[in-house]
Design a protein around this motif. Structure first.
Motif, short mmCIF file in Angstrom:
data_model
loop_
_atom_site.label_atom_id
_atom_site.label_comp_id
_atom_site.label_asym_id
_atom_site.label_seq_id
_atom_site.Cartn_x
_atom_site.Cartn_y
_atom_site.Cartn_z
N THR A 152 0.90 -1.48 -0.07
CA THR A 152 -0.08 0.03 -0.20
C THR A 152 1.22 1.02 0.18
O THR A 152 1.72 0.99 0.67
N SER A 168 -1.26 8.37 10.41
CA SER A 168 -0.53 7.71 10.92
C SER A 168 0.69 7.28 10.57
O SER A 168 2.12 7.33 10.75
N SER A 169 0.70 7.28 9.37
CA SER A 169 2.21 6.94 8.46
C SER A 169 3.04 7.76 8.54
O SER A 169 4.90 7.59 8.99
N1 LIG Z 1 2.02 -1.72 9.47
C1 LIG Z 1 1.15 -1.51 8.10
N2 LIG Z 1 1.11 -2.47 6.90
C2 LIG Z 1 0.75 -1.84 5.70
N3 LIG Z 1 -0.19 -1.18 5.54
C3 LIG Z 1 -0.59 -1.09 6.53
C4 LIG Z 1 -0.12 -0.31 7.67
N4 LIG Z 1 0.02 0.99 8.04
C5 LIG Z 1 -0.95 1.44 7.48
N5 LIG Z 1 -1.20 0.75 6.86
C6 LIG Z 1 -1.96 1.40 5.70
O1 LIG Z 1 -1.32 2.38 4.60
C7 LIG Z 1 -2.47 2.98 4.54
C8 LIG Z 1 -2.17 4.64 5.32
O2 LIG Z 1 -2.90 4.30 6.86
P1 LIG Z 1 -2.66 5.00 8.05
O3 LIG Z 1 -1.50 6.32 8.10
O4 LIG Z 1 -3.16 4.74 8.94
O5 LIG Z 1 -3.73 6.07 8.17
P2 LIG Z 1 -4.85 7.13 8.57
O6 LIG Z 1 -3.86 6.52 10.07
O7 LIG Z 1 -4.71 8.58 7.71
O8 LIG Z 1 -6.10 6.84 8.58
C9 LIG Z 1 -4.04 2.47 4.95
O9 LIG Z 1 -4.32 1.80 3.12
C10 LIG Z 1 -3.14 1.29 5.75
O10 LIG Z 1 -3.58 0.48 5.16
#
Ligand SMILES: Nc1ncnc2c1ncn2[C@@H]1O[C@H](COP(=O)(O)OP(=O)(O)O)[C@@H](O)[C@H]1O
Ligand SMILES: [Mg+2]
Lengths: 227, 287
Positions: free
Chosen positions: A16, A43-44
Protein backbone atom coordinates in the motif's frame (compact mmCIF):
# COMPACT_ATOMS: atom_id res chain seq x y z
CA UNK A 1 11.68 21.31 12.74
CA UNK A 2 10.22 18.71 10.37
CA UNK A 3 11.14 18.55 6.72
CA UNK A 4 9.74 16.08 4.18
CA UNK A 5 11.28 15.99 0.70
CA UNK A 6 9.40 13.87 -1.85
CA UNK A 7 8.64 11.29 0.78
CA UNK A 8 6.99 8.06 -0.30
CA UNK A 9 6.12 5.32 2.14
CA UNK A 10 5.08 1.99 0.75
CA UNK A 11 4.35 -0.81 3.23
CA UNK A 12 6.30 -3.78 1.96
CA UNK A 13 3.86 -6.66 2.57
CA UNK A 14 0.62 -5.14 1.32
CA UNK A 15 2.37 -2.78 -1.10
CA UNK A 16 0.00 0.00 0.00
CA UNK A 17 1.17 3.48 -0.84
CA UNK A 18 0.55 5.17 2.50
CA UNK A 19 2.33 8.39 1.55
CA UNK A 20 2.92 9.45 -2.03
CA UNK A 21 5.57 12.05 -2.86
CA UNK A 22 4.88 14.30 0.11
CA UNK A 23 6.95 17.45 0.55
CA UNK A 24 6.33 19.81 3.45
CA UNK A 25 7.99 21.82 6.15
CA UNK A 26 6.80 22.44 9.67
CA UNK A 27 8.60 25.15 11.61
CA UNK A 28 9.37 25.62 15.26
CA UNK A 29 6.41 26.66 17.42
CA UNK A 30 3.73 25.94 14.83
CA UNK A 31 0.38 24.32 15.53
CA UNK A 32 -0.58 22.13 12.59
CA UNK A 33 -3.59 19.96 11.85
CA UNK A 34 -3.08 16.93 9.68
CA UNK A 35 -6.46 15.98 8.27
CA UNK A 36 -7.80 13.37 5.91
CA UNK A 37 -10.15 10.42 5.83
CA UNK A 38 -9.29 7.25 7.62
CA UNK A 39 -6.53 5.55 5.64
CA UNK A 40 -5.27 8.80 4.11
CA UNK A 41 -1.81 8.33 5.66
CA UNK A 42 -1.93 10.50 8.79
CA UNK A 43 -0.61 7.83 11.15
CA UNK A 44 2.01 6.90 8.60
CA UNK A 45 3.22 10.48 8.69
CA UNK A 46 3.48 10.31 12.47
CA UNK A 47 5.30 6.98 12.29
CA UNK A 48 7.91 8.48 9.99
CA UNK A 49 8.55 11.38 12.34
CA UNK A 50 8.87 8.94 15.22
CA UNK A 51 11.15 6.71 13.18
CA UNK A 52 8.81 3.78 13.64
CA UNK A 53 8.90 3.51 9.86
CA UNK A 54 11.47 4.58 7.28
CA UNK A 55 10.61 6.25 3.96
CA UNK A 56 10.76 4.06 0.86
CA UNK A 57 11.87 7.08 -1.17
CA UNK A 58 12.68 10.67 -0.35
CA UNK A 59 14.07 12.14 2.81
CA UNK A 60 12.65 12.88 6.23
CA UNK A 61 14.55 15.36 8.38
CA UNK A 62 13.81 15.97 12.03
CA UNK A 63 15.57 18.85 13.80
CA UNK A 64 17.81 19.28 10.78
CA UNK A 65 19.05 15.72 10.64
CA UNK A 66 17.88 12.89 8.37
CA UNK A 67 16.24 9.93 10.09
CA UNK A 68 19.16 7.72 9.21
CA UNK A 69 21.32 9.81 11.54
CA UNK A 70 19.23 8.67 14.50
CA UNK A 71 20.60 5.24 15.10
CA UNK A 72 20.61 2.88 18.07
CA UNK A 73 20.78 4.94 21.22
CA UNK A 74 20.01 8.12 19.32
CA UNK A 75 16.61 6.76 18.31
CA UNK A 76 15.60 6.91 21.96
CA UNK A 77 17.10 10.39 22.25
CA UNK A 78 15.03 11.42 19.22
CA UNK A 79 11.86 10.08 20.83
CA UNK A 80 12.60 11.92 24.06
CA UNK A 81 12.36 15.14 22.10
CA UNK A 82 8.84 14.27 21.01
CA UNK A 83 5.81 13.80 23.16
CA UNK A 84 3.22 11.43 21.72
CA UNK A 85 -0.49 11.14 22.32
CA UNK A 86 -2.60 8.52 20.59
CA UNK A 87 -6.23 7.70 20.31
CA UNK A 88 -5.66 4.92 22.82
CA UNK A 89 -4.05 6.76 25.67
CA UNK A 90 -1.68 3.85 26.46
CA UNK A 91 -1.67 4.67 30.16
CA UNK A 92 -0.37 1.86 32.35
CA UNK A 93 -3.47 0.61 34.17
CA UNK A 94 -1.76 -0.27 37.46
CA UNK A 95 -0.25 3.19 37.94
CA UNK A 96 -2.08 6.28 39.16
CA UNK A 97 -2.03 9.54 37.22
CA UNK A 98 1.05 10.83 39.00
CA UNK A 99 3.02 7.61 38.46
CA UNK A 100 1.95 7.37 34.82
CA UNK A 101 3.35 10.83 34.18
CA UNK A 102 6.44 10.12 36.28
CA UNK A 103 7.01 6.98 34.24
CA UNK A 104 8.18 9.17 31.35
CA UNK A 105 10.78 10.72 33.63
CA UNK A 106 11.82 7.34 35.00
CA UNK A 107 12.51 5.72 31.66
CA UNK A 108 14.56 8.70 30.53
CA UNK A 109 16.68 8.67 33.64
CA UNK A 110 15.52 11.93 35.27
CA UNK A 111 16.55 11.91 38.94
CA UNK A 112 13.71 11.04 41.29
CA UNK A 113 13.93 14.24 43.35
CA UNK A 114 12.83 16.25 40.30
CA UNK A 115 9.70 14.18 39.78
CA UNK A 116 7.20 15.73 42.21
CA UNK A 117 7.70 19.24 40.97
CA UNK A 118 7.76 18.40 37.27
CA UNK A 119 4.89 15.93 37.36
CA UNK A 120 2.74 18.34 39.35
CA UNK A 121 3.47 21.10 36.86
CA UNK A 122 2.51 18.87 33.92
CA UNK A 123 -0.71 17.77 35.62
CA UNK A 124 -1.51 21.41 36.35
CA UNK A 125 -1.08 22.26 32.66
CA UNK A 126 -3.75 19.71 31.75
CA UNK A 127 -5.93 20.73 34.68
CA UNK A 128 -5.73 17.49 36.62
CA UNK A 129 -3.58 18.36 39.59
CA UNK A 130 -6.38 17.29 41.93
CA UNK A 131 -6.62 13.80 40.38
CA UNK A 132 -3.05 12.70 40.73
CA UNK A 133 -3.82 9.62 42.85
CA UNK A 134 -6.58 8.35 40.57
CA UNK A 135 -6.02 5.19 38.56
CA UNK A 136 -6.80 5.41 34.83
CA UNK A 137 -10.04 3.45 35.31
CA UNK A 138 -11.20 6.00 37.85
CA UNK A 139 -10.87 8.80 35.28
CA UNK A 140 -13.11 9.70 32.37
CA UNK A 141 -11.76 9.09 28.88
CA UNK A 142 -11.16 12.82 28.46
CA UNK A 143 -9.24 12.93 31.73
CA UNK A 144 -7.24 9.88 30.74
CA UNK A 145 -6.31 11.57 27.51
CA UNK A 146 -5.21 14.65 29.44
CA UNK A 147 -3.01 12.49 31.68
CA UNK A 148 -1.50 11.09 28.50
CA UNK A 149 -0.81 14.65 27.35
CA UNK A 150 0.79 15.43 30.71
CA UNK A 151 2.99 12.38 30.30
CA UNK A 152 3.91 13.53 26.78
CA UNK A 153 4.96 17.01 27.87
CA UNK A 154 6.55 16.33 31.26
CA UNK A 155 9.95 15.91 29.61
CA UNK A 156 9.57 19.35 27.95
CA UNK A 157 9.85 18.03 24.40
CA UNK A 158 10.09 20.65 21.65
CA UNK A 159 7.56 18.65 19.59
CA UNK A 160 4.21 17.09 20.47
CA UNK A 161 2.59 14.57 18.13
CA UNK A 162 -1.08 13.81 18.69
CA UNK A 163 -2.65 11.13 16.51
CA UNK A 164 -6.46 11.22 16.74
CA UNK A 165 -6.24 12.45 20.34
CA UNK A 166 -10.00 12.99 20.46
CA UNK A 167 -10.95 9.85 18.58
CA UNK A 168 -12.64 8.27 21.61
CA UNK A 169 -14.06 11.45 23.10
CA UNK A 170 -17.38 13.27 23.07
CA UNK A 171 -17.44 16.91 21.80
CA UNK A 172 -17.01 18.50 25.23
CA UNK A 173 -14.03 16.37 26.16
CA UNK A 174 -12.60 16.87 22.67
CA UNK A 175 -12.73 20.62 23.10
CA UNK A 176 -11.07 20.32 26.48
CA UNK A 177 -8.25 18.21 25.11
CA UNK A 178 -7.76 20.56 22.19
CA UNK A 179 -7.58 23.52 24.55
CA UNK A 180 -4.86 21.76 26.51
CA UNK A 181 -2.93 21.11 23.30
CA UNK A 182 -3.23 24.79 22.44
CA UNK A 183 -1.88 25.77 25.83
CA UNK A 184 1.06 23.48 25.29
CA UNK A 185 1.65 25.17 21.95
CA UNK A 186 1.49 28.59 23.54
CA UNK A 187 4.44 27.62 25.74
CA UNK A 188 6.54 27.18 22.60
CA UNK A 189 6.07 23.50 21.78
CA UNK A 190 5.46 22.58 18.16
CA UNK A 191 2.21 20.61 18.01
CA UNK A 192 0.95 18.36 15.23
CA UNK A 193 -2.58 17.00 15.55
CA UNK A 194 -3.82 14.33 13.17
CA UNK A 195 -7.56 13.99 12.96
CA UNK A 196 -10.42 13.09 10.66
CA UNK A 197 -12.95 15.17 12.67
CA UNK A 198 -14.13 18.16 10.66
CA UNK A 199 -15.72 20.10 13.52
CA UNK A 200 -12.60 19.88 15.62
CA UNK A 201 -10.48 21.68 13.06
CA UNK A 202 -13.01 24.45 12.89
CA UNK A 203 -13.08 24.99 16.66
CA UNK A 204 -9.63 26.50 16.79
CA UNK A 205 -8.22 27.45 13.43
CA UNK A 206 -4.61 26.65 12.62
CA UNK A 207 -2.54 25.71 9.63
CA UNK A 208 -4.13 22.65 8.09
CA UNK A 209 -2.48 20.01 5.91
CA UNK A 210 -4.87 17.78 4.00
CA UNK A 211 -3.94 14.28 2.92
CA UNK A 212 -5.90 12.24 0.42
CA UNK A 213 -4.84 8.71 -0.42
CA UNK A 214 -1.31 9.45 0.65
CA UNK A 215 -0.99 12.70 -1.33
CA UNK A 216 -0.69 16.12 0.25
CA UNK A 217 -3.53 17.89 -1.56
CA UNK A 218 -3.78 21.11 0.41
CA UNK A 219 -1.72 23.23 2.74
CA UNK A 220 -3.90 25.97 4.16
CA UNK A 221 -1.93 28.37 6.36
CA UNK A 222 -4.97 29.79 8.17
CA UNK A 223 -7.13 26.77 8.57
CA UNK A 224 -10.27 25.62 6.87
CA UNK A 225 -11.12 22.11 6.04
CA UNK A 226 -11.36 20.61 2.60
CA UNK A 227 -11.65 16.92 1.94
CA UNK B 1 18.52 0.17 39.97
CA UNK B 2 15.96 -0.49 42.69
CA UNK B 3 13.28 -0.08 40.03
CA UNK B 4 14.91 -2.63 37.74
CA UNK B 5 15.32 -5.07 40.59
CA UNK B 6 11.69 -4.75 41.56
CA UNK B 7 10.62 -5.24 37.94
CA UNK B 8 12.83 -8.33 37.74
CA UNK B 9 11.27 -9.82 40.86
CA UNK B 10 7.79 -8.97 39.61
CA UNK B 11 8.54 -10.64 36.30
CA UNK B 12 9.81 -13.75 38.08
CA UNK B 13 6.77 -13.90 40.32
CA UNK B 14 4.37 -13.33 37.46
CA UNK B 15 5.93 -16.19 35.62
CA UNK B 16 6.70 -18.75 38.29
CA UNK B 17 6.62 -21.87 36.13
CA UNK B 18 9.13 -20.68 33.59
CA UNK B 19 11.38 -19.29 36.30
CA UNK B 20 11.30 -22.53 38.30
CA UNK B 21 11.89 -24.62 35.19
CA UNK B 22 14.93 -22.52 34.37
CA UNK B 23 16.17 -22.67 37.92
CA UNK B 24 15.84 -26.43 38.03
CA UNK B 25 17.51 -27.24 34.73
CA UNK B 26 20.25 -24.82 35.55
CA UNK B 27 20.85 -26.32 39.00
CA UNK B 28 20.83 -29.79 37.48
CA UNK B 29 23.30 -28.73 34.82
CA UNK B 30 25.65 -27.22 37.34
CA UNK B 31 25.38 -30.28 39.61
CA UNK B 32 26.18 -32.54 36.70
CA UNK B 33 29.05 -30.35 35.63
CA UNK B 34 30.41 -30.25 39.15
CA UNK B 35 30.08 -34.01 39.42
CA UNK B 36 31.91 -34.62 36.15
CA UNK B 37 34.66 -32.15 37.02
CA UNK B 38 35.18 -33.68 40.46
CA UNK B 39 35.20 -37.15 38.95
CA UNK B 40 37.75 -36.06 36.36
CA UNK B 41 39.86 -34.49 39.04
CA UNK B 42 39.92 -37.71 41.05
CA UNK B 43 40.41 -39.90 38.01
CA UNK B 44 43.34 -37.79 36.93
CA UNK B 45 44.82 -37.95 40.38
CA UNK B 46 44.41 -41.75 40.42
CA UNK B 47 45.88 -42.14 36.98
CA UNK B 48 48.83 -39.99 37.94
CA UNK B 49 49.46 -42.21 40.89
CA UNK B 50 49.17 -45.32 38.78
CA UNK B 51 51.50 -43.86 36.23
CA UNK B 52 54.09 -43.50 38.90
CA UNK B 53 53.73 -47.17 39.71
CA UNK B 54 53.02 -49.09 36.58
CA UNK B 55 56.04 -50.82 35.15
CA UNK B 56 56.46 -53.07 32.18
CA UNK B 57 58.93 -55.84 32.95
CA UNK B 58 60.56 -57.60 30.02
CA UNK B 59 62.29 -60.84 30.93
CA UNK B 60 65.30 -61.45 28.73
CA UNK B 61 66.66 -64.71 27.39
CA UNK B 62 69.97 -65.84 28.83
CA UNK B 63 71.83 -65.12 25.60
CA UNK B 64 70.16 -61.79 24.87
CA UNK B 65 72.11 -58.64 24.02
CA UNK B 66 71.10 -56.83 27.22
CA UNK B 67 72.60 -53.44 26.44
CA UNK B 68 71.32 -53.36 22.87
CA UNK B 69 67.82 -54.27 24.02
CA UNK B 70 67.96 -51.56 26.64
CA UNK B 71 68.80 -49.02 23.94
CA UNK B 72 65.98 -50.34 21.74
CA UNK B 73 63.52 -50.11 24.59
CA UNK B 74 64.57 -46.57 25.33
CA UNK B 75 64.00 -45.69 21.69
CA UNK B 76 60.27 -46.47 21.98
CA UNK B 77 58.65 -43.04 22.15
CA UNK B 78 56.07 -43.84 24.84
CA UNK B 79 58.73 -45.11 27.22
CA UNK B 80 59.68 -42.55 29.83
CA UNK B 81 62.62 -44.41 31.23
CA UNK B 82 64.08 -47.85 31.08
CA UNK B 83 66.68 -49.60 33.11
CA UNK B 84 68.36 -52.95 33.12
CA UNK B 85 68.23 -55.10 36.22
CA UNK B 86 70.51 -58.08 36.20
CA UNK B 87 69.39 -61.39 37.54
CA UNK B 88 71.68 -60.92 40.54
CA UNK B 89 70.02 -57.60 41.43
CA UNK B 90 66.58 -59.15 41.09
CA UNK B 91 67.61 -61.86 43.45
CA UNK B 92 68.84 -59.30 45.97
CA UNK B 93 65.52 -57.45 45.75
CA UNK B 94 63.58 -60.61 46.15
CA UNK B 95 65.64 -61.62 49.15
CA UNK B 96 64.67 -58.43 50.86
CA UNK B 97 61.00 -59.24 50.44
CA UNK B 98 61.21 -62.96 51.08
CA UNK B 99 64.43 -63.90 52.89
CA UNK B 100 64.31 -67.56 51.91
CA UNK B 101 64.53 -66.72 48.22
CA UNK B 102 68.31 -66.84 48.52
CA UNK B 103 68.20 -70.26 50.12
CA UNK B 104 66.09 -71.46 47.25
CA UNK B 105 68.48 -69.90 44.77
CA UNK B 106 71.37 -71.74 46.34
CA UNK B 107 69.55 -74.98 45.74
CA UNK B 108 68.34 -74.51 42.15
CA UNK B 109 70.46 -71.61 40.87
CA UNK B 110 69.21 -68.02 40.39
CA UNK B 111 65.75 -68.46 38.84
CA UNK B 112 65.39 -64.83 37.84
CA UNK B 113 66.34 -63.69 34.33
CA UNK B 114 67.91 -60.35 33.48
CA UNK B 115 65.06 -57.90 33.28
CA UNK B 116 64.30 -54.60 31.55
CA UNK B 117 62.07 -52.39 33.65
CA UNK B 118 60.23 -49.73 31.69
CA UNK B 119 58.15 -46.82 32.87
CA UNK B 120 55.53 -45.58 30.49
CA UNK B 121 54.83 -41.90 30.08
CA UNK B 122 51.07 -42.33 29.93
CA UNK B 123 49.32 -45.21 31.54
CA UNK B 124 47.06 -45.75 28.51
CA UNK B 125 50.13 -46.71 26.48
CA UNK B 126 51.13 -49.57 28.76
CA UNK B 127 49.67 -52.30 26.64
CA UNK B 128 51.12 -50.95 23.39
CA UNK B 129 54.57 -50.69 24.90
CA UNK B 130 54.30 -54.20 26.29
CA UNK B 131 53.42 -55.59 22.88
CA UNK B 132 56.24 -53.75 21.19
CA UNK B 133 58.80 -54.88 23.72
CA UNK B 134 57.60 -58.46 23.58
CA UNK B 135 58.30 -58.45 19.86
CA UNK B 136 61.98 -57.59 20.33
CA UNK B 137 64.33 -60.54 19.75
CA UNK B 138 65.76 -61.82 23.02
CA UNK B 139 62.73 -60.91 25.07
CA UNK B 140 61.16 -64.05 26.39
CA UNK B 141 58.23 -62.75 28.24
CA UNK B 142 56.56 -59.50 29.25
CA UNK B 143 54.57 -58.65 32.28
CA UNK B 144 52.86 -55.52 33.28
CA UNK B 145 51.74 -55.25 36.79
CA UNK B 146 48.46 -53.61 36.25
CA UNK B 147 46.31 -55.33 33.73
CA UNK B 148 43.40 -53.80 35.57
CA UNK B 149 44.74 -50.33 34.82
CA UNK B 150 43.66 -50.75 31.25
CA UNK B 151 40.01 -51.42 31.90
CA UNK B 152 39.82 -48.93 34.72
CA UNK B 153 41.22 -46.16 32.60
CA UNK B 154 38.94 -47.03 29.76
CA UNK B 155 35.83 -47.13 31.88
CA UNK B 156 36.63 -43.89 33.61
CA UNK B 157 37.36 -42.09 30.34
CA UNK B 158 34.08 -43.33 28.93
CA UNK B 159 32.20 -42.13 32.01
CA UNK B 160 33.97 -38.80 31.78
CA UNK B 161 33.09 -38.42 28.10
CA UNK B 162 29.46 -39.34 28.71
CA UNK B 163 29.40 -36.83 31.52
CA UNK B 164 30.69 -34.04 29.32
CA UNK B 165 28.16 -34.87 26.62
CA UNK B 166 25.40 -34.79 29.18
CA UNK B 167 26.64 -31.47 30.53
CA UNK B 168 26.68 -30.11 26.98
CA UNK B 169 23.09 -31.16 26.41
CA UNK B 170 22.01 -29.78 29.74
CA UNK B 171 23.72 -26.49 28.97
CA UNK B 172 21.73 -26.28 25.76
CA UNK B 173 18.56 -27.11 27.64
CA UNK B 174 19.32 -24.43 30.20
CA UNK B 175 19.92 -21.88 27.50
CA UNK B 176 16.62 -22.66 25.82
CA UNK B 177 14.87 -22.42 29.14
CA UNK B 178 16.33 -18.99 29.80
CA UNK B 179 15.42 -17.82 26.31
CA UNK B 180 11.89 -19.02 26.86
CA UNK B 181 11.55 -17.55 30.35
CA UNK B 182 12.79 -14.14 29.25
CA UNK B 183 10.52 -14.22 26.22
CA UNK B 184 7.48 -14.99 28.29
CA UNK B 185 8.41 -12.31 30.81
CA UNK B 186 8.92 -9.69 28.12
CA UNK B 187 5.75 -10.68 26.37
CA UNK B 188 3.84 -10.18 29.60
CA UNK B 189 5.27 -6.67 29.74
CA UNK B 190 4.75 -5.90 26.08
CA UNK B 191 2.34 -2.98 26.60
CA UNK B 192 4.66 -1.38 29.07
CA UNK B 193 7.61 -2.00 26.76
CA UNK B 194 5.92 -0.36 23.79
CA UNK B 195 5.06 2.67 25.95
CA UNK B 196 8.65 2.79 27.18
CA UNK B 197 9.93 2.78 23.63
CA UNK B 198 7.63 5.63 22.67
CA UNK B 199 8.74 7.61 25.68
CA UNK B 200 12.33 7.23 24.58
CA UNK B 201 13.66 4.54 26.90
CA UNK B 202 16.93 3.09 25.70
CA UNK B 203 17.13 -0.57 24.85
CA UNK B 204 19.44 -1.06 27.79
CA UNK B 205 16.85 0.36 30.12
CA UNK B 206 14.13 -1.91 28.76
CA UNK B 207 16.35 -4.96 28.94
CA UNK B 208 17.76 -4.35 32.38
CA UNK B 209 15.06 -6.06 34.49
CA UNK B 210 15.24 -9.17 32.33
CA UNK B 211 19.01 -9.29 32.35
CA UNK B 212 18.81 -9.01 36.13
CA UNK B 213 16.27 -11.81 36.13
CA UNK B 214 18.74 -14.06 34.31
CA UNK B 215 21.49 -13.03 36.67
CA UNK B 216 19.39 -13.76 39.74
CA UNK B 217 18.30 -17.17 38.46
CA UNK B 218 21.91 -17.96 37.57
CA UNK B 219 23.13 -16.97 41.01
CA UNK B 220 20.36 -18.94 42.74
CA UNK B 221 21.13 -22.02 40.67
CA UNK B 222 24.83 -21.67 41.45
CA UNK B 223 24.13 -21.35 45.17
CA UNK B 224 21.77 -24.33 45.13
CA UNK B 225 24.21 -26.47 43.19
CA UNK B 226 27.06 -25.68 45.56
CA UNK B 227 24.86 -26.25 48.60
CA UNK B 228 24.07 -29.74 47.34
CA UNK B 229 27.36 -30.65 45.74
CA UNK B 230 29.82 -29.65 48.43
CA UNK B 231 28.47 -31.63 51.40
CA UNK B 232 27.61 -34.58 49.17
CA UNK B 233 31.12 -34.72 47.77
CA UNK B 234 32.82 -34.29 51.11
CA UNK B 235 30.83 -37.03 52.80
CA UNK B 236 31.28 -39.36 49.83
CA UNK B 237 35.03 -38.88 49.72
CA UNK B 238 35.21 -39.36 53.45
CA UNK B 239 33.56 -42.76 53.05
CA UNK B 240 35.95 -43.64 50.24
CA UNK B 241 38.90 -42.67 52.35
CA UNK B 242 37.71 -44.91 55.13
CA UNK B 243 36.76 -47.86 52.97
CA UNK B 244 39.47 -47.74 50.31
CA UNK B 245 42.36 -45.63 51.52
CA UNK B 246 44.42 -46.52 48.42
CA UNK B 247 42.35 -44.12 46.34
CA UNK B 248 43.94 -40.69 46.41
CA UNK B 249 40.68 -38.71 46.74
CA UNK B 250 41.03 -34.93 46.42
CA UNK B 251 39.81 -33.10 49.48
CA UNK B 252 42.15 -30.15 49.82
CA UNK B 253 40.42 -26.78 49.73
CA UNK B 254 43.02 -25.17 47.50
CA UNK B 255 42.03 -27.52 44.66
CA UNK B 256 38.31 -27.77 45.37
CA UNK B 257 37.55 -24.09 45.97
CA UNK B 258 38.53 -22.83 42.49
CA UNK B 259 36.73 -25.76 40.85
CA UNK B 260 33.47 -25.19 42.71
CA UNK B 261 33.86 -21.44 42.36
CA UNK B 262 34.27 -21.94 38.62
CA UNK B 263 31.07 -23.97 38.45
CA UNK B 264 29.23 -21.21 40.31
CA UNK B 265 30.64 -18.52 38.04
CA UNK B 266 29.60 -20.51 35.00
CA UNK B 267 26.05 -20.63 36.33
CA UNK B 268 25.95 -16.88 36.78
CA UNK B 269 27.56 -16.34 33.39
CA UNK B 270 25.04 -18.56 31.61
CA UNK B 271 22.19 -16.73 33.29
CA UNK B 272 23.63 -13.42 32.23
CA UNK B 273 24.53 -14.36 28.65
CA UNK B 274 21.25 -16.17 28.09
CA UNK B 275 19.17 -13.21 29.15
CA UNK B 276 21.33 -10.68 27.30
CA UNK B 277 20.91 -12.74 24.16
CA UNK B 278 17.18 -13.29 24.68
CA UNK B 279 16.38 -9.64 25.34
CA UNK B 280 18.34 -8.53 22.31
CA UNK B 281 16.47 -10.96 20.10
CA UNK B 282 13.11 -9.97 21.48
CA UNK B 283 13.70 -6.26 20.92
CA UNK B 284 14.96 -6.91 17.41
CA UNK B 285 11.74 -8.74 16.61
CA UNK B 286 9.80 -5.69 17.72
CA UNK B 287 11.66 -3.35 15.40
N1 LIG C 1 1.72 -1.51 9.15
C1 LIG C 1 1.06 -1.41 7.99
N2 LIG C 1 1.25 -2.36 7.04
C2 LIG C 1 0.61 -2.28 5.88
N3 LIG C 1 -0.23 -1.31 5.53
C3 LIG C 1 -0.47 -0.33 6.43
C4 LIG C 1 0.16 -0.33 7.70
N4 LIG C 1 -0.25 0.75 8.39
C5 LIG C 1 -1.11 1.40 7.56
N5 LIG C 1 -1.23 0.77 6.40
C6 LIG C 1 -2.04 1.22 5.26
O1 LIG C 1 -1.53 2.46 4.86
C7 LIG C 1 -2.57 3.34 4.54
C8 LIG C 1 -2.49 4.58 5.40
O2 LIG C 1 -2.73 4.23 6.75
P1 LIG C 1 -2.64 5.25 7.96
O3 LIG C 1 -1.42 6.02 7.82
O4 LIG C 1 -2.85 4.48 9.21
O5 LIG C 1 -3.92 6.18 7.68
P2 LIG C 1 -4.69 7.13 8.69
O6 LIG C 1 -3.91 7.23 9.95
O7 LIG C 1 -4.78 8.42 7.94
O8 LIG C 1 -6.03 6.53 8.90
C9 LIG C 1 -3.87 2.58 4.76
O9 LIG C 1 -4.29 2.09 3.50
C10 LIG C 1 -3.48 1.45 5.64
O10 LIG C 1 -4.25 0.32 5.38
MG1 LIG D 1 -4.53 6.76 11.93
Amino acid sequence: MIDFKHVTLEYPVTRTLALDDVSLNIGKGEFVYLVGHSGAGKSSFMNLVLKRALPSRGEVRVAGEPLSAYRGRRTSILRRRMGTVFQDNLLLPHLNAFDNVAFALRVTGVPQREWPQRVTAALRTVGLEHKKYALPLQLSLGEQQRVAIARAIVGNPPLLLADEPTGNLDPDNSREVLKVLQNVNLRGTTVIVATHARDLVETFRHRTLTLRKGKLVRDDPYGGYAL
Amino acid sequence: MKYHLRQALLAMRGNVTATLATLMTMTLTLLMLGFVLLLTLNVNRTIEQLEGQVEVAAFLAGDAQDEALLAQARAIPQVRDARLVTSEQVLTEMTQDTPFARDAAQLVGNPYPDTLRLRVARVEDTRAVATQVAALPGVEDVEYGAGYVDTTVRTLSAVRLAGYLLVGLLLLGTLFNILNAVRVAMYARRDEISVMRLLGATRGFIRMPHVLEGLIVGALAAALALAILTPAYLSLTERVQQLAPVFPVVRDTSTLAPLLGGVACLGILIGLLGSVFATRRYLQELE
